[in-house]
Write a protein that holds these residues in place. Structure first.
Motif, short mmCIF file in Angstrom:
data_model
loop_
_atom_site.label_atom_id
_atom_site.label_comp_id
_atom_site.label_asym_id
_atom_site.label_seq_id
_atom_site.Cartn_x
_atom_site.Cartn_y
_atom_site.Cartn_z
N GLY A 151 20.19 12.03 0.94
CA GLY A 151 19.45 13.20 0.75
C GLY A 151 18.11 13.37 1.51
N THR A 152 17.32 14.51 1.07
CA THR A 152 15.81 14.72 1.64
C THR A 152 14.98 13.43 1.55
OG1 THR A 152 16.22 16.89 1.35
CG2 THR A 152 14.03 16.01 1.87
N PRO A 153 14.60 12.99 2.99
CA PRO A 153 13.84 11.73 3.12
C PRO A 153 12.20 12.02 2.28
CG PRO A 153 14.50 12.10 5.01
CD PRO A 153 14.88 13.33 4.33
N ALA A 154 12.13 11.00 1.36
CA ALA A 154 10.64 11.15 0.41
C ALA A 154 9.83 10.15 1.09
CB ALA A 154 10.91 11.15 -0.95
N ARG A 155 10.51 9.03 1.50
CA ARG A 155 9.46 7.72 1.94
C ARG A 155 10.24 7.05 3.10
NH1 ARG A 155 8.64 2.19 -0.76
NH2 ARG A 155 6.80 1.27 0.37
N ALA A 156 9.45 6.74 4.18
CA ALA A 156 9.77 6.22 5.39
C ALA A 156 9.16 4.95 5.88
CB ALA A 156 9.89 7.06 6.52
N VAL A 157 9.56 3.98 5.98
CA VAL A 157 8.81 2.60 6.27
C VAL A 157 9.30 1.91 7.42
CG1 VAL A 157 8.26 0.26 5.56
CG2 VAL A 157 8.58 2.17 3.79
N VAL A 162 4.75 -4.94 9.98
CA VAL A 162 4.33 -5.56 8.85
C VAL A 162 2.72 -5.27 8.71
CG1 VAL A 162 3.74 -7.53 7.23
CG2 VAL A 162 5.74 -7.62 8.53
N CYS A 163 2.23 -4.60 7.76
CA CYS A 163 0.85 -3.99 7.71
C CYS A 163 -0.23 -5.34 8.00
CB CYS A 163 0.62 -3.60 6.21
SG CYS A 163 1.60 -2.14 5.81
N PRO A 164 -1.24 -4.97 8.71
CA PRO A 164 -1.84 -3.76 8.75
C PRO A 164 -1.17 -3.32 10.07
CG PRO A 164 -3.18 -5.64 9.45
CD PRO A 164 -2.07 -6.19 8.94
N ALA A 165 -0.23 -3.50 10.65
CA ALA A 165 0.44 -3.10 12.02
C ALA A 165 0.40 -1.45 11.84
CB ALA A 165 1.90 -3.52 12.27
N CYS A 179 3.73 1.25 7.28
CA CYS A 179 3.96 -0.07 7.73
C CYS A 179 4.61 -0.88 6.70
CB CYS A 179 2.84 -0.81 8.29
SG CYS A 179 1.56 -0.95 7.00
N ALA A 180 5.34 -2.00 6.90
CA ALA A 180 6.03 -2.65 6.02
C ALA A 180 5.11 -3.70 5.06
CB ALA A 180 7.03 -3.61 6.54
N ARG A 181 5.36 -3.76 3.93
CA ARG A 181 4.30 -4.33 2.88
C ARG A 181 4.77 -6.01 2.83
NH1 ARG A 181 3.79 0.71 0.84
NH2 ARG A 181 1.92 1.52 0.61
N PRO A 182 4.23 -6.88 3.04
CA PRO A 182 4.90 -8.25 2.78
C PRO A 182 5.58 -8.35 1.30
CG PRO A 182 2.91 -8.35 3.90
CD PRO A 182 2.84 -7.07 3.42
N GLY A 183 6.60 -8.96 1.46
CA GLY A 183 7.26 -9.44 0.06
C GLY A 183 7.82 -7.95 -0.70
N GLU A 184 7.76 -7.02 -0.08
CA GLU A 184 8.40 -5.83 -0.77
C GLU A 184 10.01 -5.51 -0.18
OE1 GLU A 184 7.87 -1.07 -1.33
OE2 GLU A 184 6.38 -2.05 -0.50
#
Length: 274
Positions: A151-157, A162-165, A179-184
């Protein structure tokens, strides 16, 4: 009945002894003798000597690095190896990772990120661009996890950054990229590799290991890429180094299979002999 049982076991024992002598003693001796008579060098491991000391085999690659694992700049470098700690004949094999392995995990980096890191490192060593398709400028796989999966994108990572990149792309289909959050956990998202517009200068064999992890050869393209560095480090004319590459280039097998290749150990030894 007992006599029959004894005769059967005696016959089986005789067959075992005869076959053991034929296949375990006579055949190996015959093959070894023929090999020693016709191909003594290959039969003994195709060993290569320098100043009377064995320094390797023309059939097995080896690293040319310092004590810290850094490439020695005056030598041509081989392709990567995943055999043990590198070029270990006792651990011959590949990573068994395929083109779908694009998302890093806490346990290991994806094959795509490994390729991107190698390409960036080779580019820095040779003074060329290490950029290539599906790689971010900071040397990891350019991969998004998009939610919802359908479906329609609502979030993209940017799942491999990894953050804070800072994500390699600001937005995807109108959605800001995070950016990707550690552990998620991003497993539920749709995996979207992003090709980008980069053109690879670094050849494929410079960033991928062979199936055995022991390949002693590199492509002519990879040798040519390294030639300016080697010539500069050794104070040699570039034309002379390129001529040595030509001398150590082996053509296609049977004239049509595979591509021409360069034996790294033999080329480096020739350079050392001056």
């Amino acid at each position: 009945m007992r006599n029959v049982w004894i005769r059967q076991h005696v016959a089986a024992l005789r067959a075992l002894l005869v076959l053991t002598a034929l296949t375990g003693v006579l055949y190996p001796l015959l093959v070894t003798g023929v090999a020693q008579a016709l191909f003594p060098g290959q039969a003994n491991g195709s060993l290569v000597e320098k100043d009377g000391k064995v320094v390797g085999s023309s059939l097995i690659g080896q690293p040319f690095t310092d004590a810290g694992g850094n490439p020695i700049r005056k030598y041509f470098q081989p392709r990567p190896s995943k055999a043990g700690d590198g070029y270990d004949p006792a651990s011959s094999g590949a990573s068994n990772l395929g083109p779908e392995d694009v998302v890093d995990t806490p346990a290991r980096k994806s094959l795509l990120t490994q390729v991107c890191e190698r390409s960036r490192a080779v580019g820095e060593l040779e003074g060329v661009s290490g950029a290539r398709p599906y790689c971010t400028p900071d040397g990891v796989g350019a991969v998004l996890k998009v939610f919802p999966a359908v479906g329609t994108p609502a979030r993209a990572v940017s799942v491999n950054q990894v953050c804070p990149a800072r994500p390699f792309v600001a937005a995807y289909q109108g959605v800001e990229v995070e950016c990707a959050r550690p552990g998620e956990d991003y497993a539920a998202g749709r995996t979207v590799p992003v090709r980008g517009d980069a053109k690879a200068v670094v050849p494929p064999d410079a960033v991928t290991a062979s199936g055995s992890g022991l390949d002693p050869h590199i492509s002519v393209a990879y040798a040519e890429l390294q030639a300016p560095r080697v010539a500069r480090e050794r104070g040699l004319p570039l034309a002379e180094v390129r001529a040595l590459i030509d001398r150590h280039t082996t053509g296609r097998s049977l004239g049509f299979m595979g591509e021409p290749v360069v034996n790294v150990l033999e080329l480096n030894l020739t350079l050392d002999r001056g």
